[in-house]
Design a protein around this motif. Sequence first.
Motif, PDB file in Angstrom:
ATOM      1  N   PHE A 298       0.863  -1.187   0.000  1.00 27.44           N
ATOM      2  CA  PHE A 298       0.000   0.000   0.000  1.00 27.44           C
ATOM      3  C   PHE A 298       0.895   1.231   0.000  1.00 27.44           C
ATOM      4  O   PHE A 298       2.106   1.158   0.232  1.00 27.44           O
ATOM      5  CB  PHE A 298      -0.909   0.002   1.233  1.00 27.44           C
ATOM      6  N   GLU A 299       0.292   2.362  -0.295  1.00 29.92           N
ATOM      7  CA  GLU A 299       1.038   3.606  -0.364  1.00 29.92           C
ATOM      8  C   GLU A 299       0.932   4.363   0.951  1.00 29.92           C
ATOM      9  O   GLU A 299      -0.162   4.616   1.458  1.00 29.92           O
ATOM     10  CB  GLU A 299       0.509   4.482  -1.509  1.00 29.92           C
ATOM     11  N   ILE A 300       2.086   4.710   1.524  1.00 31.60           N
ATOM     12  CA  ILE A 300       2.128   5.521   2.744  1.00 31.60           C
ATOM     13  C   ILE A 300       3.362   6.416   2.672  1.00 31.60           C
ATOM     14  O   ILE A 300       4.275   6.178   1.880  1.00 31.60           O
ATOM     15  CB  ILE A 300       2.196   4.674   4.032  1.00 31.60           C
ATOM     16  N   ASP A 301       3.360   7.440   3.512  1.00 29.33           N
ATOM     17  CA  ASP A 301       4.485   8.370   3.577  1.00 29.33           C
ATOM     18  C   ASP A 301       5.469   7.875   4.628  1.00 29.33           C
ATOM     19  O   ASP A 301       5.262   8.063   5.830  1.00 29.33           O
ATOM     20  CB  ASP A 301       3.978   9.765   3.925  1.00 29.33           C
ATOM     21  N   LEU A 302       6.547   7.239   4.181  1.00 34.91           N
ATOM     22  CA  LEU A 302       7.527   6.691   5.114  1.00 34.91           C
ATOM     23  C   LEU A 302       8.443   7.762   5.695  1.00 34.91           C
ATOM     24  O   LEU A 302       9.276   7.454   6.553  1.00 34.91           O
ATOM     25  CB  LEU A 302       8.365   5.611   4.416  1.00 34.91           C
ATOM     26  N   PHE A 303       8.305   9.008   5.232  1.00 37.98           N
ATOM     27  CA  PHE A 303       9.080  10.098   5.811  1.00 37.98           C
ATOM     28  C   PHE A 303       8.338  10.751   6.977  1.00 37.98           C
ATOM     29  O   PHE A 303       8.876  11.646   7.623  1.00 37.98           O
ATOM     30  CB  PHE A 303       9.386  11.149   4.735  1.00 37.98           C
ATOM     31  N   ASN A 304       7.125  10.309   7.211  1.00 32.09           N
ATOM     32  CA  ASN A 304       6.316  10.835   8.317  1.00 32.09           C
ATOM     33  C   ASN A 304       6.594  10.019   9.583  1.00 32.09           C
ATOM     34  O   ASN A 304       6.348   8.804   9.600  1.00 32.09           O
ATOM     35  CB  ASN A 304       4.840  10.770   7.940  1.00 32.09           C
ATOM     36  N   PRO A 305       7.084  10.631  10.659  1.00 32.69           N
ATOM     37  CA  PRO A 305       7.367   9.887  11.898  1.00 32.69           C
ATOM     38  C   PRO A 305       6.141   9.171  12.462  1.00 32.69           C
ATOM     39  O   PRO A 305       6.272   8.110  13.078  1.00 32.69           O
ATOM     40  CB  PRO A 305       7.863  10.974  12.854  1.00 32.69           C
ATOM     41  N   GLU A 306       4.955   9.746  12.242  1.00 33.25           N
ATOM     42  CA  GLU A 306       3.739   9.111  12.750  1.00 33.25           C
ATOM     43  C   GLU A 306       3.457   7.794  12.014  1.00 33.25           C
ATOM     44  O   GLU A 306       2.930   6.842  12.601  1.00 33.25           O
ATOM     45  CB  GLU A 306       2.546  10.066  12.607  1.00 33.25           C
ATOM     46  N   THR A 307       3.812   7.744  10.738  1.00 32.91           N
ATOM     47  CA  THR A 307       3.628   6.504   9.973  1.00 32.91           C
ATOM     48  C   THR A 307       4.539   5.407  10.509  1.00 32.91           C
ATOM     49  O   THR A 307       4.125   4.249  10.672  1.00 32.91           O
ATOM     50  CB  THR A 307       3.926   6.741   8.488  1.00 32.91           C
ATOM     51  N   ILE A 308       5.792   5.754  10.779  1.00 32.60           N
ATOM     52  CA  ILE A 308       6.738   4.793  11.345  1.00 32.60           C
ATOM     53  C   ILE A 308       6.249   4.302  12.701  1.00 32.60           C
ATOM     54  O   ILE A 308       6.293   3.095  12.999  1.00 32.60           O
ATOM     55  CB  ILE A 308       8.137   5.417  11.470  1.00 32.60           C
ATOM     56  N   LYS A 309       5.757   5.222  13.502  1.00 31.88           N
ATOM     57  CA  LYS A 309       5.234   4.854  14.825  1.00 31.88           C
ATOM     58  C   LYS A 309       4.052   3.901  14.697  1.00 31.88           C
ATOM     59  O   LYS A 309       3.923   2.939  15.460  1.00 31.88           O
ATOM     60  CB  LYS A 309       4.829   6.110  15.594  1.00 31.88           C
ATOM     61  N   GLN A 310       3.182   4.151  13.702  1.00 27.29           N
ATOM     62  CA  GLN A 310       2.022   3.279  13.497  1.00 27.29           C
ATOM     63  C   GLN A 310       2.461   1.884  13.074  1.00 27.29           C
ATOM     64  O   GLN A 310       1.906   0.872  13.521  1.00 27.29           O
ATOM     65  CB  GLN A 310       1.101   3.879  12.432  1.00 27.29           C
ATOM     66  N   LEU A 311       3.461   1.800  12.204  1.00 27.95           N
ATOM     67  CA  LEU A 311       3.981   0.492  11.795  1.00 27.95           C
ATOM     68  C   LEU A 311       4.526  -0.275  12.999  1.00 27.95           C
ATOM     69  O   LEU A 311       4.287  -1.480  13.147  1.00 27.95           O
ATOM     70  CB  LEU A 311       5.080   0.671  10.742  1.00 27.95           C
ATOM     71  N   GLU A 312       5.250   0.421  13.865  1.00 35.01           N
ATOM     72  CA  GLU A 312       5.802  -0.224  15.062  1.00 35.01           C
ATOM     73  C   GLU A 312       4.692  -0.712  15.982  1.00 35.01           C
ATOM     74  O   GLU A 312       4.749  -1.829  16.504  1.00 35.01           O
ATOM     75  CB  GLU A 312       6.714   0.757  15.806  1.00 35.01           C
ATOM     76  N   GLN A 313       3.658   0.093  16.147  1.00 34.28           N
ATOM     77  CA  GLN A 313       2.539  -0.294  17.014  1.00 34.28           C
ATOM     78  C   GLN A 313       1.776  -1.481  16.433  1.00 34.28           C
ATOM     79  O   GLN A 313       1.383  -2.396  17.167  1.00 34.28           O
ATOM     80  CB  GLN A 313       1.600   0.895  17.215  1.00 34.28           C
ATOM     81  N   ASP A 314       1.577  -1.479  15.115  1.00 30.07           N
ATOM     82  CA  ASP A 314       0.854  -2.588  14.484  1.00 30.07           C
ATOM     83  C   ASP A 314       1.647  -3.896  14.585  1.00 30.07           C
ATOM     84  O   ASP A 314       1.072  -4.961  14.824  1.00 30.07           O
ATOM     85  CB  ASP A 314       0.574  -2.258  13.020  1.00 30.07           C
ATOM     86  N   ALA A 315       2.962  -3.806  14.384  1.00 22.82           N
ATOM     87  CA  ALA A 315       3.800  -4.999  14.506  1.00 22.82           C
ATOM     88  C   ALA A 315       3.784  -5.518  15.939  1.00 22.82           C
ATOM     89  O   ALA A 315       3.705  -6.731  16.179  1.00 22.82           O
ATOM     90  CB  ALA A 315       5.230  -4.691  14.065  1.00 22.82           C
ATOM     91  N   THR A 316       3.842  -4.609  16.897  1.00 24.45           N
ATOM     92  CA  THR A 316       3.808  -4.993  18.314  1.00 24.45           C
ATOM     93  C   THR A 316       2.492  -5.667  18.663  1.00 24.45           C
ATOM     94  O   THR A 316       2.470  -6.731  19.312  1.00 24.45           O
ATOM     95  CB  THR A 316       4.018  -3.758  19.205  1.00 24.45           C
ATOM     96  N   ALA A 317       1.387  -5.087  18.226  1.00 24.51           N
ATOM     97  CA  ALA A 317       0.069  -5.656  18.512  1.00 24.51           C
ATOM     98  C   ALA A 317      -0.088  -7.029  17.871  1.00 24.51           C
ATOM     99  O   ALA A 317      -0.651  -7.954  18.474  1.00 24.51           O
ATOM    100  CB  ALA A 317      -1.025  -4.714  18.013  1.00 24.51           C
ATOM    101  N   TYR A 318       0.429  -7.179  16.646  1.00 23.24           N
ATOM    102  CA  TYR A 318       0.355  -8.465  15.946  1.00 23.24           C
ATOM    103  C   TYR A 318       1.108  -9.536  16.725  1.00 23.24           C
ATOM    104  O   TYR A 318       0.594 -10.651  16.953  1.00 23.24           O
ATOM    105  CB  TYR A 318       0.929  -8.303  14.540  1.00 23.24           C
ATOM    106  N   LEU A 319       2.318  -9.244  17.125  1.00 21.83           N
ATOM    107  CA  LEU A 319       3.127 -10.221  17.848  1.00 21.83           C
ATOM    108  C   LEU A 319       2.510 -10.579  19.200  1.00 21.83           C
ATOM    109  O   LEU A 319       2.486 -11.756  19.590  1.00 21.83           O
ATOM    110  CB  LEU A 319       4.547  -9.682  18.046  1.00 21.83           C
ATOM    111  N   GLU A 320       2.019  -9.592  19.910  1.00 21.88           N
ATOM    112  CA  GLU A 320       1.442  -9.866  21.224  1.00 21.88           C
ATOM    113  C   GLU A 320       0.175 -10.705  21.117  1.00 21.88           C
ATOM    114  O   GLU A 320      -0.048 -11.622  21.924  1.00 21.88           O
ATOM    115  CB  GLU A 320       1.168  -8.547  21.957  1.00 21.88           C
ATOM    116  N   LYS A 321      -0.639 -10.435  20.099  1.00 21.67           N
ATOM    117  CA  LYS A 321      -1.870 -11.198  19.927  1.00 21.67           C
ATOM    118  C   LYS A 321      -1.587 -12.668  19.657  1.00 21.67           C
ATOM    119  O   LYS A 321      -2.128 -13.558  20.328  1.00 21.67           O
ATOM    120  CB  LYS A 321      -2.696 -10.609  18.780  1.00 21.67           C
ATOM    121  N   TYR A 322      -0.724 -12.940  18.683  1.00 20.14           N
ATOM    122  CA  TYR A 322      -0.498 -14.333  18.284  1.00 20.14           C
ATOM    123  C   TYR A 322       0.429 -15.075  19.242  1.00 20.14           C
ATOM    124  O   TYR A 322       0.371 -16.301  19.337  1.00 20.14           O
ATOM    125  CB  TYR A 322       0.001 -14.389  16.847  1.00 20.14           C
TER     126      TYR A 322
END
Length: 383
Positions: A298-322
């Motif tokens: 998908f298309e996202i702005d990887l130069f935006n710090p908030e986007t990077i933070k969201q990716l980190e949060q989503d990865a964390t939530a995924y790992l914790e759930k499974y």
Amino acid sequence: MNTSCRFSLKLLTVLLIAAFLTSGCWDRREIEERTSVVAIAIDKPKEHPDMVLLTVQIPIPIRIAGSSTGGGGADGKHSVEVMSAMGRTVVDAFENLQKRLNQELFYGHTRVIAIGEEVARSGLSQILDPFRRDPQIRRLLWPIVVKGEGRELLAAKPTLEQIPTVFIMTMIENGTRNGRIPEVNLGTFFVDLSSASREPYMNYVEVNGNDIKWSGVAIFRGDRMVGKLSERETWRMMRIRERRDGGNIVFPFEGNPKQLATINTEFVNSKKKVTFNGDQVIVRIYVSIESNLLEKTFEIDLFNPETIKQLEQDATAYLEKYTAELVHKLQHQYQTDAFGIGSYIKAHHNKQWKNMDWSKQYPEADIRVFYDVKLRNSGMGMR
């Protein structure tokens, strides 16, 4: 004692030492007089379930391409011989196999023991007992549970290697070196099998014709296989028990299953905290991971710090759930401490450990795993 007697005594001593040094080993046997076994498979024959079916893979040097004594096919399909024999025990089956060969079988070069799943589920203590006692058997060889029968692994002929066992061996070794496959050798399995504070496991493979695939690990309770973990479940376990990287993580961005991101992992740190509430054990595990973005759909702005933070949060939530689902499976479905939490309690809370019945308290323990994922590199690409 006169000078002549002293000289004679010294001469006799030197001659005796020389005799011992030149006598060699009493049981020495030239390697050319032996038949090397590179892999062993153990199964239960369907027609005789009370017997042991032993299969060995023997390389034929003269058939191996590049041999100075003769040429072989480029694909090496005929570079090995696979032979089987039945017996009441493993040693009995070995003896029955030896009767069909003109040279003594040699197991010092054995690198793989393939165990059929039915054998693994019935218990391995007696099956592996002779391997524990035989000095020829290396503790660094790879024991593997095979879906179906172990001899299917020895009969497979992958085209990338002349000797099939070399393919299996390098597949496991490269996987362990890259942190994607657990490093479970025979010695490790014996140690875990003897431990009261953690349960053993083995690598698990599936064979489809000549195709060989690593498919996770076989989980044990005591010496009996009780279940299997998939590849991704195995990686979650490895990050906690072995502090290894595991494979890549594919997770949805902002909860959208059509927006997938893939990151690799680099293990940083893991900490455990254990407390007690009466008879209940409370375990908190904190895992820190660094990662790089490998792919996005998908298309996202990887130069935006908030986007990077969201990716980190989503990865964390995924790992914790499974990982929570994996903890529940290990505690309640398999009731086996594959994480090795008991070993940590024994080492750091030995006083409490001495008064515990971990096999009964483990399923009721409150175990939670928390992750901290940091994305260090988003790679080169457009916004």
